[in-house]
Scaffold this active site. Structure first.
Site, PDB file in Angstrom:
ATOM      1  N   PHE A  12       0.806  -0.979   0.005  1.00 54.35           N
ATOM      2  CA  PHE A  12       0.273  -0.106  -0.236  1.00 54.35           C
ATOM      3  C   PHE A  12       0.592   1.080   0.173  1.00 54.35           C
ATOM      4  O   PHE A  12       1.489   1.522   1.600  1.00 54.35           O
ATOM      5  CB  PHE A  12      -0.916   0.127   0.996  1.00 54.35           C
ATOM      6  CG  PHE A  12      -1.544   0.888   1.589  1.00 54.35           C
ATOM      7  CD1 PHE A  12      -2.835   1.010   1.089  1.00 54.35           C
ATOM      8  CD2 PHE A  12      -2.258   2.397   2.345  1.00 54.35           C
ATOM      9  CE1 PHE A  12      -4.462   1.275   0.589  1.00 54.35           C
ATOM     10  CE2 PHE A  12      -3.203   3.142   2.464  1.00 54.35           C
ATOM     11  CZ  PHE A  12      -3.854   2.643   1.513  1.00 54.35           C
ATOM     12  N   GLU A  68       4.719   9.594   1.781  1.00 53.81           N
ATOM     13  CA  GLU A  68       5.390   9.866   0.513  1.00 53.81           C
ATOM     14  C   GLU A  68       6.843  11.190   1.199  1.00 53.81           C
ATOM     15  O   GLU A  68       6.746  10.819   2.699  1.00 53.81           O
ATOM     16  CB  GLU A  68       5.091  10.581  -0.232  1.00 53.81           C
ATOM     17  CG  GLU A  68       4.213  10.130  -0.923  1.00 53.81           C
ATOM     18  CD  GLU A  68       3.828  11.341  -2.313  1.00 53.81           C
ATOM     19  OE1 GLU A  68       3.994  12.450  -2.726  1.00 53.81           O
ATOM     20  OE2 GLU A  68       3.325  10.627  -3.526  1.00 53.81           O
ATOM     21  N   PRO A  69       8.076  11.473   0.603  1.00 52.76           N
ATOM     22  CA  PRO A  69       9.059  11.811   1.888  1.00 52.76           C
ATOM     23  C   PRO A  69       8.113  12.907   2.143  1.00 52.76           C
ATOM     24  O   PRO A  69       8.326  13.634   3.296  1.00 52.76           O
ATOM     25  CB  PRO A  69      10.469  12.512   0.878  1.00 52.76           C
ATOM     26  CG  PRO A  69       9.807  11.200  -0.525  1.00 52.76           C
ATOM     27  CD  PRO A  69       8.329  10.619  -0.884  1.00 52.76           C
ATOM     28  N   ALA A 118       4.981  13.876   2.533  1.00 55.97           N
ATOM     29  CA  ALA A 118       3.544  13.320   3.021  1.00 55.97           C
ATOM     30  C   ALA A 118       3.666  12.623   3.658  1.00 55.97           C
ATOM     31  O   ALA A 118       3.822  11.224   3.297  1.00 55.97           O
ATOM     32  CB  ALA A 118       3.004  13.448   1.633  1.00 55.97           C
ATOM     33  N   GLU A 175       0.953   4.234  10.035  1.00 56.00           N
ATOM     34  CA  GLU A 175      -0.947   3.833   9.424  1.00 56.00           C
ATOM     35  C   GLU A 175      -1.870   5.382  10.665  1.00 56.00           C
ATOM     36  O   GLU A 175      -2.594   5.007  11.726  1.00 56.00           O
ATOM     37  CB  GLU A 175      -1.456   2.521  10.147  1.00 56.00           C
ATOM     38  CG  GLU A 175      -1.086   1.356   8.768  1.00 56.00           C
ATOM     39  CD  GLU A 175      -2.156   0.308   8.605  1.00 56.00           C
ATOM     40  OE1 GLU A 175      -2.394   0.449   9.135  1.00 56.00           O
ATOM     41  OE2 GLU A 175      -0.602  -1.106   8.097  1.00 56.00           O
ATOM     42  N   SER A 234       1.842  11.817   7.310  1.00 56.37           N
ATOM     43  CA  SER A 234       0.439  12.780   8.438  1.00 56.37           C
ATOM     44  C   SER A 234      -0.548  13.074   7.626  1.00 56.37           C
ATOM     45  O   SER A 234      -1.492  13.590   7.892  1.00 56.37           O
ATOM     46  CB  SER A 234       0.822  13.416   9.341  1.00 56.37           C
ATOM     47  OG  SER A 234       0.977  11.691  10.841  1.00 56.37           O
ATOM     48  N   THR A 255      -0.096   8.037  13.162  1.00 56.07           N
ATOM     49  CA  THR A 255       0.704   8.750  14.730  1.00 56.07           C
ATOM     50  C   THR A 255      -0.216   8.690  15.524  1.00 56.07           C
ATOM     51  O   THR A 255      -2.159   8.570  15.225  1.00 56.07           O
ATOM     52  CB  THR A 255       1.248   9.876  14.085  1.00 56.07           C
ATOM     53  OG1 THR A 255       0.759  10.872  13.928  1.00 56.07           O
ATOM     54  CG2 THR A 255       2.463   9.874  13.404  1.00 56.07           C
ATOM     55  N   ILE A 280      11.545  -4.339  34.285  1.00 54.06           N
ATOM     56  CA  ILE A 280      11.152  -5.207  35.122  1.00 54.06           C
ATOM     57  C   ILE A 280      12.689  -6.449  34.969  1.00 54.06           C
ATOM     58  O   ILE A 280      12.802  -6.863  35.831  1.00 54.06           O
ATOM     59  CB  ILE A 280       9.902  -6.488  34.931  1.00 54.06           C
ATOM     60  CG1 ILE A 280       8.562  -5.478  35.724  1.00 54.06           C
ATOM     61  CG2 ILE A 280       9.423  -7.889  35.707  1.00 54.06           C
ATOM     62  CD1 ILE A 280       6.891  -6.113  35.206  1.00 54.06           C
ATOM     63  N   GLY A 291      15.337  -5.537  34.198  1.00 54.65           N
ATOM     64  CA  GLY A 291      16.543  -5.356  34.712  1.00 54.65           C
ATOM     65  C   GLY A 291      17.556  -5.777  33.588  1.00 54.65           C
ATOM     66  O   GLY A 291      17.422  -4.930  32.312  1.00 54.65           O
TER      67      GLY A 291
END
Lengths: 379, 250
Positions: free
Chosen positions: A123, A127-128, A130, A363, A132, A365, A337, A339
């Site tokens: 899909f 783009e670089p 485009a 997909e 959000s 933010t 947890i 460590g």
């Protein structure tokens, strides 16, 4: 209200769990380190029908509901999100988009081999410049009468190399803004398509991500999905469903980290007892469990709405934002947890933490999901 | 050629085992039931043989002795690729009871190969297959590690001390199978899961003529595994002492 899963749904969840544990777990860290795509395992996943599991059987799919898809996505993502993202793109973006908006000829030619898992889809929206703001498509699809001539660059494309079928968003009538965008079905082997190098990512390193360049690529007119100018709407509608897949993926990453933390807390001793007996750890586990339960319920509700043919965009945005955000929180706590062991690769949680981060970005933010949710509230 | 696979259901290995009724009965609360692993591998091999191009295998039937709540286990066998299923409606009580129920049902049916697991992962009795063959007056081969169809021949392998024995067998026969019969159990495909619902699952009444021969006096859960003890490199003597006197392994 009924929270009980059907026999089939339970069987699908178990099949996905068995597949992930048997086929993916043993070398997931190694593939992550080498950024190596699990092509042979993807083939097996396809043979089991997971890549077209929601497509109608009349188009050679599995005919499963969205709830089953969420269950399968969660189980596979507990172990390997690089594989589950491929499954998500195939099912919720490419196959669903083609099945819902494609012509019968397009479904016959493109959807059926995808649903059978013989081919993989991708899909191509980002783009670089485009991400959000997907309305700012610079890739052009110029109308040349019987074909479109496509030029431009797409970024961060999952399955770019392994896919045969691309769904490409491109601007045909720049003056119409986002209403001038079309979605075209493009064969990957069409002359003029080249791929950038495999992206060296923070997480999901073994997923197949590249940029894709189009240089005077001819696409037949009959490969346009929907009416002229439908492309942006197509992308947004498809992403509404895609969000359920990524929400389930984030849920799986969180649940995988939680299960590992719970086991570790029962085994690791400090100050004379298992660390789970210390309130500092016990409360962390409790907080994680509550968040996971909430996240799962949101995912299943969004899936249920989709299955009931009710509007689900608002709920899928909620599920995507919440699951992604808690995946980041839970995987971070999982590392805590564990460590020092959490910070090295053997215990998987550092990888899950790196994978979780991407679910807040792709997909849509988490911030974009909040726009979707708040706009629906304030409408 | 018709193959019958006998399946039993056993608790998933991750289930917590507890007993009730004065430790005479398994507490089934919260138990996740699965197909007995050897039976699952038997079924996988039967499916592989049926899927081989030009295969002579016409059908695979699974049979199970159990109550209605065991049907999800049977549906999984159908989803994996069995063609039809029979459930004998009875609570399994002991190996003799199960074998007798199976024999009464199967006696009037026509199968070329009957497969059972070497044992079940819960009771480890290793008895049903042999008892069933005896009651059906059928040849039986135990501990089979491979089953192959080559032309008209049916070949089975058995592990023997220091090697492998290959036998050519005439149908009908019963084989109890073990490790090696198939590599991994078949994961049901999406299509198989969808089709499982519409495949025939026949429920047959159990016979009242069979009485179990076993009385279970008491069950005991083994003590929990102790935490790992580490010995510093320089204390090999202490390690040897512990292995000899405490663990009694050497």
């Amino acid at each position: 209200m009924n929270f009980e899963l059907t026999e089939e749904q339970k069987m699908i969840r178990q099949a996905a769990k068995d597949f992930a544990e048997r086929e993916l777990l043993h070398d997931v860290n190694e593939r992550d380190a080498k950024s190596e795509f699990a092509g042979d395992r993807v083939k097996k996943l396809a043979e089991l029908g997971f890549l077209g599991m929601m497509t109608d059987p009349k188009y050679d799919g599995g005919g499963m509901d969205t709830i089953s898809y969420v269950l399968a996505m969660e189980e596979i993502s507990k172990i390997d999100a690089s594989v589950s993202v491929l499954m998500s793109v195939c099912n919720s973006l490419v196959n669903w988009g083609l099945e819902t908006y494609g012509t019968e000829e397009q479904k016959e030619k493109y959807l059926k081999p995808l649903a059978r898992g013989e081919k993989i889809g991708a899909f191509l929206l980002s783009e670089p410049e485009a991400g959000s703001d997907a309305t700012r498509q610079r890739t052009t699809a110029i109308d040349k009468g019987n074909h479109y001539l496509v030029n431009g660059t797409k970024n961060w494309i999952t399955n770019a190399n392994c896919a045969s079928t691309y769904l490409v968003m491109a601007q045909t009538h720049a003056e119409k803004g986002h209403k001038g965008i079309n979605t075209l079905i493009v064969d990957k082997d069409t002359p003029g398509i080249t791929l950038g190098p495999h992206e060296d990512k923070m997480g999901m390193r073994s997923s197949d991500t590249h940029s894709v360049m189009f240089s005077d690529v001819k696409v037949p007119k009959e490969n346009r999905i929907g009416e002229e100018g439908f492309g942006f709407k197509f992308a947004m509608q498809t992403l509404d469903g895609g969000r359920i897949g990524i929400a389930a993926q984030a849920l799986g990453i969180a649940a995988g980290a939680f299960e590992r933390s719970l086991n570790y807390a029962k085994e690791r001793k400090a100050f004379g007892t298992e660390i789970g007996n210390h309130q500092a750890i016990a409360f962390k586990l409790s907080d994680m469990a509550v968040k996971i339960e909430n996240a799962r319920n949101l995912c299943l509700k969004a899936a249920w709405l989709k299955d009931q043919k009710q509007p689900y965009g608002y709920m899928s945005a909620m599920a995507k934002q919440y699951c992604a955000d808690i995946a980041m929180e839970i995987t971070t706590e999982a590392v805590q947890i564990h460590g020092g062991y959490g910070y090295v690769k053997e215990y998987h949680v550092e990888r899950l933490m790196r994978e979780a981060k991407l679910t807040q970005i792709y997909e849509g933010t988490s911030e974009i999901q909040k726009i979707v949710i708040s706009r629906a509230l304030l409408k | 050629m018709k193959i019958l696979v006998c399946i039993s259901e056993v608790p998933d290995t991750t289930s917590k085992i507890k007993h009730i009724n004065d430790n005479k009965e398994l507490d089934k609360t919260g138990i996740q039931w699965i197909i007995n692993p050897w039976d699952e591998l038997s079924l996988t091999r039967a499916i592989e043989l049926k899927e081989t191009p030009g295969s002579k295998v016409e059908s695979i039937t699974v049979v199970h002795v159990g109550l209605q709540d065991s049907e999800p286990t049977i549906r999984k066998a159908l989803a994996m690729g069995a063609d039809n299923a029979i459930r004998i409606d009875a609570q399994p009580q002991d190996a003799y009871y199960v074998a007798s129920q199976l024999a009464k049902t199967i006696a009037s049916m026509d199968f070329d190969i009957i497969l059972t697991g070497l044992d079940s992962a819960d009771f480890n009795g290793s008895s049903v297959g042999g008892m069933l063959a005896q009651q059906l007056d059928m040849a039986s081969i135990s501990a089979v590690t491979a089953l192959n169809l080559e032309g008209e021949k049916i070949l089975v392998n058995r592990d023997v001390s220091g090697g492998t024995q290959t036998l050519e067998v005439q149908p009908p026969f019963l084989a109890t199978v073990q490790k090696g019969i198939a590599i991994d159990p078949r994961i049901p495909a999406m299509r198989g899961i969808m089709m499982a619902r519409s495949k025939p699952l026949e429920v047959l009444e159990a016979t009242n003529e069979v009485t179990p021969l076993t009385e279970y006096v008491s069950y005991e859960v083994p003590p929990p595994r102790e935490a790992c003890r580490k010995f510093p490199e320089e204390n090999a003597k202490e390690l040897a002492h512990a292995l000899h006197n405490e663990a009694k392994l050497i």
